[in-house]
Write an enzyme that holds these catalytic residues in place. Structure first.
Site, PDB file in Angstrom:
ATOM      1  N   ILE A   1      86.521 -46.683  81.090  1.00  0.00           N
ATOM      2  CA  ILE A   1      87.971 -46.512  81.245  1.00  0.00           C
ATOM      3  C   ILE A   1      88.447 -47.015  82.591  1.00  0.00           C
ATOM      4  O   ILE A   1      89.643 -47.055  82.843  1.00  0.00           O
ATOM      5  CB  ILE A   1      88.408 -45.033  81.029  1.00  0.00           C
ATOM      6  CG1 ILE A   1      87.600 -44.091  81.909  1.00  0.00           C
ATOM      7  CG2 ILE A   1      88.311 -44.658  79.587  1.00  0.00           C
ATOM      8  CD1 ILE A   1      88.060 -42.645  81.820  1.00  0.00           C
ATOM      9  N   GLY A   2      87.543 -47.372  83.447  1.00  0.00           N
ATOM     10  CA  GLY A   2      88.007 -47.889  84.735  1.00  0.00           C
ATOM     11  C   GLY A   2      86.824 -48.183  85.629  1.00  0.00           C
ATOM     12  O   GLY A   2      85.669 -47.987  85.256  1.00  0.00           O
ATOM     13  N   ALA A   3      87.166 -48.662  86.816  1.00  0.00           N
ATOM     14  CA  ALA A   3      86.115 -48.964  87.776  1.00  0.00           C
ATOM     15  C   ALA A   3      86.339 -48.115  89.008  1.00  0.00           C
ATOM     16  O   ALA A   3      87.430 -48.113  89.568  1.00  0.00           O
ATOM     17  CB  ALA A   3      86.161 -50.438  88.124  1.00  0.00           C
ATOM     18  N   GLY A   4      85.328 -47.376  89.395  1.00  0.00           N
ATOM     19  CA  GLY A   4      85.433 -46.574  90.615  1.00  0.00           C
ATOM     20  C   GLY A   4      84.706 -47.301  91.730  1.00  0.00           C
ATOM     21  O   GLY A   4      84.110 -48.357  91.494  1.00  0.00           O
TER      22      GLY A   4
ATOM     23  N   PHE B   1      82.054 -46.392  93.196  1.00  0.00           N
ATOM     24  CA  PHE B   1      80.607 -46.289  93.113  1.00  0.00           C
ATOM     25  C   PHE B   1      80.024 -46.807  91.803  1.00  0.00           C
ATOM     26  O   PHE B   1      78.819 -46.897  91.656  1.00  0.00           O
ATOM     27  CB  PHE B   1      80.199 -44.827  93.286  1.00  0.00           C
ATOM     28  CG  PHE B   1      80.484 -44.298  94.664  1.00  0.00           C
ATOM     29  CD1 PHE B   1      79.586 -44.525  95.690  1.00  0.00           C
ATOM     30  CD2 PHE B   1      81.634 -43.595  94.934  1.00  0.00           C
ATOM     31  CE1 PHE B   1      79.833 -44.034  96.955  1.00  0.00           C
ATOM     32  CE2 PHE B   1      81.887 -43.102  96.207  1.00  0.00           C
ATOM     33  CZ  PHE B   1      80.991 -43.328  97.220  1.00  0.00           C
TER      34      PHE B   1
ATOM     35  N   GLU C   1      81.076 -47.639  87.250  1.00  0.00           N
ATOM     36  CA  GLU C   1      82.075 -47.530  86.189  1.00  0.00           C
ATOM     37  C   GLU C   1      82.526 -46.080  85.975  1.00  0.00           C
ATOM     38  O   GLU C   1      81.755 -45.156  86.195  1.00  0.00           O
ATOM     39  CB  GLU C   1      81.498 -48.025  84.859  1.00  0.00           C
ATOM     40  CG  GLU C   1      81.458 -49.512  84.723  1.00  0.00           C
ATOM     41  CD  GLU C   1      80.103 -50.065  85.105  1.00  0.00           C
ATOM     42  OE1 GLU C   1      79.137 -49.298  85.107  1.00  0.00           O
ATOM     43  OE2 GLU C   1      80.034 -51.269  85.431  1.00  0.00           O
TER      44      GLU C   1
ATOM     45  N   ASP D   1      95.351 -37.795 100.740  1.00  0.00           N
ATOM     46  CA  ASP D   1      95.612 -39.028  99.994  1.00  0.00           C
ATOM     47  C   ASP D   1      96.395 -38.706  98.724  1.00  0.00           C
ATOM     48  O   ASP D   1      96.088 -39.190  97.639  1.00  0.00           O
ATOM     49  CB  ASP D   1      94.276 -39.711  99.658  1.00  0.00           C
ATOM     50  CG  ASP D   1      94.469 -41.176  99.274  1.00  0.00           C
ATOM     51  OD1 ASP D   1      95.587 -41.698  99.478  1.00  0.00           O
ATOM     52  OD2 ASP D   1      93.516 -41.790  98.777  1.00  0.00           O
TER      53      ASP D   1
HETATM   54  O1  ACK Z   1      94.653 -45.352  85.709  1.00  0.00           O
HETATM   55  P1  ACK Z   1      93.429 -45.063  84.946  1.00  0.00           P
HETATM   56  O2  ACK Z   1      93.407 -45.307  83.487  1.00  0.00           O
HETATM   57  O3  ACK Z   1      92.912 -43.581  85.243  1.00  0.00           O
HETATM   58  O4  ACK Z   1      92.210 -45.808  85.673  1.00  0.00           O
HETATM   59  C1  ACK Z   1      91.547 -44.984  86.572  1.00  0.00           C
HETATM   60  C2  ACK Z   1      90.047 -45.219  86.453  1.00  0.00           C
HETATM   61  O5  ACK Z   1      89.510 -44.148  85.714  1.00  0.00           O
HETATM   62  C3  ACK Z   1      89.340 -45.323  87.812  1.00  0.00           C
HETATM   63  O6  ACK Z   1      89.469 -44.131  88.519  1.00  0.00           O
HETATM   64  C4  ACK Z   1      90.542 -43.334  85.241  1.00  0.00           C
HETATM   65  N1  ACK Z   1      90.110 -41.939  85.350  1.00  0.00           N
HETATM   66  C5  ACK Z   1      89.495 -41.352  86.384  1.00  0.00           C
HETATM   67  N2  ACK Z   1      89.268 -40.050  86.109  1.00  0.00           N
HETATM   68  C6  ACK Z   1      89.730 -39.847  84.844  1.00  0.00           C
HETATM   69  C7  ACK Z   1      89.784 -38.697  83.998  1.00  0.00           C
HETATM   70  N3  ACK Z   1      89.313 -37.511  84.392  1.00  0.00           N
HETATM   71  N4  ACK Z   1      90.336 -38.840  82.792  1.00  0.00           N
HETATM   72  C8  ACK Z   1      90.833 -40.040  82.400  1.00  0.00           C
HETATM   73  N5  ACK Z   1      90.808 -41.140  83.167  1.00  0.00           N
HETATM   74  C9  ACK Z   1      90.264 -41.041  84.370  1.00  0.00           C
HETATM   75  C10 ACK Z   1      91.763 -43.565  86.074  1.00  0.00           C
END
Ligand code: ACK
Length: 998
Positions: free
Chosen positions: A637-640, A642, A644, A756
């Site tokens: 769902i995204g890239a952090g 550290f 994916e 932040d």
């Molecule tokens: O804007 P997004 O879809 O929401 O893209 C970022 C991505 O991961 C990188 O941080 C998504 N994300 C992070 N934590 C969660 C979570 N608990 N539930 C759903 N999406 C998340 C975030």
């Protein structure tokens, strides 16, 4: 990644065989490229005629099981403006369609031919023409549109003259495909196009061998973001660890991601260059957790190759619980230098550790105690000491090198055997035992104390007492001593002697309490006195005794009444202030002592994980370890920073399955990165609030390391708002803001400063509940692409940060309030970037010069006012989160208060406004009938009227602009009163904004 072509028009040598209809639409031009290879170009250019509908079908394209395919088109397109006269009907786009079917038959092509034959004559009138149209529309209706394709570059007559070919390349993807194959079709509605090449391909994750696991060549899933979990097969004689089955995830891009688990060689083998090799003789590998064969530990050997364990050499042993890498050991030698010290009937034994410990650390000592029977006695031998002898601390398994043996018989010979044992003594058998012996003779000893003294007949001047012989007389009792004295007069006492175990003590005072103690004497001397026993003589007169009893009862009743009154008073007073002090409730008290921890509600504080020496300890203190087998990773769902961020279900045993977000730590991390990554979990795990992202747990015992949190369906707030521009009611937006403020109030109550806070760090779930996320310390800012380095070093998200935090790193809950104001602005402007494209330097300068963001479009005045309050330069003048929640609640309860929108002068888009000007705008338009005194009276604060007047606040419009600092400055010193007045002022502002158009 592997690209597999399903169709490449350029590589077809012969006729492509595509079907066009009507016949005078698309036509194939046979050309060759510079290498004389055929180029199949289809072109159509009927720009001068009305109502064009020209179709070109490909042959049936087999999907080969791919669920998502890519189509790359290369084409040229004529610029309509460059066409003389035909501009009116000319188009500059064409459409691409597809039709999925399990059977690639020729009927389509035949139908096409028929149609071409029928309609080829042009026009198609009459009955045949109508049928043909119907037939054709049925065929067309089977097709699904992929996209309208436009050219990035079109060419003109001039270009043609210059022989410039402006070739466009467009790629589209198709999916999910569920049939065996499909047709592609291109529809021209009147443009001038040449389709130079069509390539259809799909991506595959190639066969991969990693950590002894083979992952087959895999076709990705049908969705662009989908991950296909693939189980690995252990190769080369390896096997998978329990709960660590090798798995990988194939992404839509044909790349392998997020490896989990692994294969390892069987015991007796080790992995060398990707294959399992047998352990050499003298080496072993016992458990799957180790990776290579180890040399046999001391005193053991492995004669054969492929050993899974080594065997101990003669005289050495191993227990079942000894680890395989531990040397074989043997029993210890005997204890040394044993000495005894006799004290009457007790013996203190002491010794030194054995010379030879046998190589173990689990050495203990046992004592064998035997009484030497007198000469001529039964067998004249030894007798076990029996249960009456006490050993301190114990007889068997002593860790220390001394023991006290008590309650032995006096004048008796004893033989003690001291033995050292360890974990392998049992295995070695009895012959290995080695003792040291000690012979001891006890001394004479005084008798033990008399344990009970009983009362017999009681007279007004006498008491009969009796007692039993001491448990251990240690000889013949010669006499007893009875000591007694009047209670609390122990400075003078009487002692009487007796050879019997009873006596009558007389010459006592009536109605008096006496204390008695008794001791015995043998030839060894006196024993200790018994404990004290209290007995009372009879009263002097029966009548007076009754009176005494009555008066005792009366006094008791009076006392009871007084006590009850006191208790009632206490309870009443407790009830009166109980509402404000929860800890006075006894139930509450009980709760707070639960589990041995003293906790009071509302004062729980955040613990900085830095205070832990071992960061792993901090993680496990606050986060639950989750077994990776309970998690399935389904999609990225995204890239952090550290690794994916993925999502999937979490199935904890005995719990309902829930959807979770999974942050992974990518392979090859350093120890510091692992620590930083898990830092967030140590913080998040301390929070428990509906507006703070909830931590489910961590995976640290297997790789990749993961942080598991609740899944938030709508992702981060900024993207969510941008996607849903102008879709929500004001109340929905205020509801979101209220949630964020409530989460922040919780954090500030816990003593945690976020640093932040921004819409990108808020997550939204399917019910529009907003939760604060992204915790950490330095990490937070390192991770944030918005954070910029300041002149003092360190990264700060300038646009969201209070001036004092930028200037001298003063991060507090008040600086979080500033950021909250910016989040309010982001929310009310549906994800607009604060300060637009201004540079960070310009933002700092403008804020410094008192300029602030203007009100977003359609923003209720009350909300903008609150934002402006959050952006007070003086941090003590900003509202607290508690007050923000309170105000937002009021606005939600009274939606009409949100109806007054901002005056247009405060929402000049792209222009900052001066902070003071908004206050002025409100004050100049105020017309209020109440005086300051009346208003203060109405909130029961009338006592401050004079101070307000003296401070220059003589009208309500000036009061409406007061900050909490101003309230303090006029002389309101009590915190409760300050709060009451500030709340009153905020309510007044809402009221003013509603009643007066700004
Ligand atoms: O804007 P997004 O879809 O929401 O893209 C970022 C991505 O991961 C990188 O941080 C998504 N994300 C992070 N934590 C969660 C979570 N608990 N539930 C759903 N999406 C998340 C975030």
């Amino acid at each position: 990644m592997i690209l597999v072509n399903l169709l490449d028009s350029r590589s077809v040598a012969g006729d492509l065989g595509w079907v066009a209809y009507p016949r005078n639409g698309w036509e194939e031009i046979g050309e060759v490229d510079e290498d004389y290879a055929p180029i199949h170009t289809y072109q159509v250019c009927r720009v001068m005629e009305q109502n064009q509908n020209n179709w070109l079908h490909t042959n049936w394209i087999l999907t080969e099981g791919a669920q998502r395919v890519f189509i790359e088109l290369k084409f040229t397109l004529r610029d309509c403006n460059s066409l003389p006269g035909g501009v009116g009907t000319c188009k500059e786009t064409f459409n691409m369609y597809y039709y999925e079917t399990d059977e690639g038959d020729e009927t389509d092509a035949e139908d096409g031919d028929e149609m071409m034959d029928a309609g080829g004559g042009g026009g198609g009138g009459g009955v045949g023409g109508v049928m043909e149209e119907v037939d054709r529309s049925i065929k067309e209706s089977r097709y699904t549109k992929v996209d309208t394709i436009a050219a990035d570059e079109s060419f003109t007559e001039l270009d043609l003259g210059d022989r410039v070919m402006k070739l466009n390349t467009e790629v589209r993807d198709l999916g999910p495909l569920t049939r065996k194959g499909f047709y592609l079709a291109f529809q021209d509605l009147g443009s001038c196009i040449a389709l130079v090449s069509v390539r259809v391909f799909y991506k595959r994750c190639p066969l991969l061998v990693k950590s002894l696991a083979e992952f087959p060549d895999t076709i990705p899933g049908s969705e662009a973001s989908q991950l296909v979990e693939v189980a690995g097969r252990c190769v080369n004689g390896s096997l998978a660890l329990l709960d660590e089955r090798p798995r990988m995830h194939c992404s839509a891009e044909g790349e392998w991601l997020v490896p989990i688990g692994k294969c390892v060689c069987q015991p007796g083998f080790e992995e060398i260059n990707g294959s399992c090799q047998v352990c050499r003789a003298g080496f072993y590998r016992s458990v799957l957790q180790t990776s290579s064969c180890s040399k046999c530990p001391p005193h053991s050997r492995a004669r054969q190759t492929g050993a899974t364990a080594c065997t101990c050499v003669e005289g050495y042993y191993k227990t079942d619980t000894d680890p395989p890498n531990m040397a074989c050991t043997r029993p210890p030698s005997a204890p040394r230098n044993a000495i005894s010290n006799v004290n009457e009937t007790s013996v203190f034994l002491e010794w030194s550790v054995p010379l030879e410990t046998g190589g173990r650390k689990d050495g203990r000592y046992n004592i064998l105690c035997r009484r030497v029977l007198p000469e001529g006695g039964r067998g004249g031998g030894l007798e076990e000491c029996g249960p009456n002898v006490r050993f301190l601390p114990r007889r068997m398994g002593l860790a220390n090198t001394s023991v006290m043996v008590a309650d032995l018989q006096s004048h008796t010979n004893y033989s003690f055997l001291l033995e050292a044992v360890n974990g392998v003594s049992e295995l070695a058998g009895g012959h290995s035992r080695q003792y040291v012996s000690l012979n001891v003779t006890t001394n004479q000893a005084a008798p033990s104390p008399v344990s009970v003294v009983r009362k017999g007949h009681v007279g007004k001047n006498s008491i009969a007492v009796s007692w039993a012989e001491p448990d251990r007389p240690n000889g013949i009792i010669l006499e007893y001593e009875i000591k007694y004295f009047e209670k609390e007069q122990d400075s003078s006492y009487t002692i009487i002697k007796s050879t019997k175990t009873e006596m009558v003590v007389d010459s006592l005072k009536p109605s008096s309490a006496y204390i008695f103690q008794v001791r015995a004497r043998t030839s060894a001397g006196y024993g200790a006195f018994s404990r004290r026993f209290e007995f009372q003589t009879s009263p002097y007169l029966a009548a007076s005794s009754e009176r005494t009893q009555v008066s005792v009862v009366a006094v008791s009743i009076t006392l009871a009444l007084v006590l009850m009154a006191l208790v009632a008073g206490f309870l009443l007073s407790g009830r009166r202030c109980g509402y404000s002090k929860a800890k006075q409730d006894p139930e509450e008290e009980k709760m707070h002592f639960h589990n041995g921890h003293i906790k009071f509600p509302g004062v729980r504080t955040y613990v900085d994980p830095h205070t832990y020496e071992d960061p792993n300890q901090a993680v496990h203190e606050f986060a639950q370890e989750i077994d990776v087998s309970f998690i399935s990773i389904e999609r990225v769902i995204g890239a952090g920073e550290f690794g994916e961020v993925c999502s999937g279900p979490l199935r904890l045993p005995g719990k309902r399955e829930i959807q979770v977000a999974i942050k992974t730590l990518k392979a090859g991390y350093t120890e510091q990165q692992r620590r930083d990554f898990l830092w967030e979990a140590s913080i998040m795990g301390q929070f428990d609030h509906p507006n703070i992202i909830h931590l489910e747990g961590v995976v640290t015992k297997s790789k990749p390391v993961m942080i598991i949190t609740e899944y938030m369906e709508n992702g981060s707030l900024d993207t969510f708002l941008k996607k849903n521009d102008a879709q929500f009611t004001v109340i929905q937006l205020v509801g979101m803001l209220r949630g964020i403020a409530s989460g922040m109030r919780y954090l500030s109550d816990m003593g945690y400063v976020h640093r932040d806070l921004a819409a990108r760090n808020i997550l939204v779930n399917s019910n529009l509940v907003c939760k604060v996320s992204d915790f950490g310390l330095s990490r937070v800012l390192e991770d944030d692409p918005e954070a910029a380095y300041t002149t003092r070093g360190g990264k700060i998200p300038i646009r969201w940060t209070a001036p004092e935090a930028i200037a001298y790193r003063k991060f507090t809950s008040a600086s979080d309030v500033w950021s909250y104001g910016i989040v309010m602005w982001e929310v009310m402007s549906y994800g607009e970037r604060p300060y637009w494209e201004m540079s960070n330097q310009d933002v700092i300068k403008a804020v410094e010069e008192s300029y602030r963001l203007p009100g977003p479009m359609d923003c209720p005045a009350a909300l903008y006012h609150l934002m402006m309050d959050c952006w007070q330069r003086e941090r003590s003048s900003r509202p607290k989160f508690e007050e923000i929640v309170c105000l937002l609640d009021k606005l939600i309860r009274n939606p009409s208060s949100l109806k007054t929108l901002l005056n247009s002068s405060h929402r000049v888009s792209n222009l900052l406004v001066e902070h003071a000007s908004v206050e002025v705008a409100i004050s100049t338009s105020l017309t209020l009938s109440q005086t300051v005194g009346e208003w203060l009276d109405s909130i029961k604060m009338g006592r401050y009227t004079e101070l307000f007047t003296e401070g220059g606040y003589s009208s309500l419009d000036t009061v409406a602009q007061m900050t909490s600092e101003d309230v303090r400055r006029v002389g309101v010193n009590l915190a409760g009163h300050q709060k009451k007045i500030i709340n009153g002022i905020q309510e007044m502002r809402v009221h003013l904004i509603n009643s007066v158009p700004i």
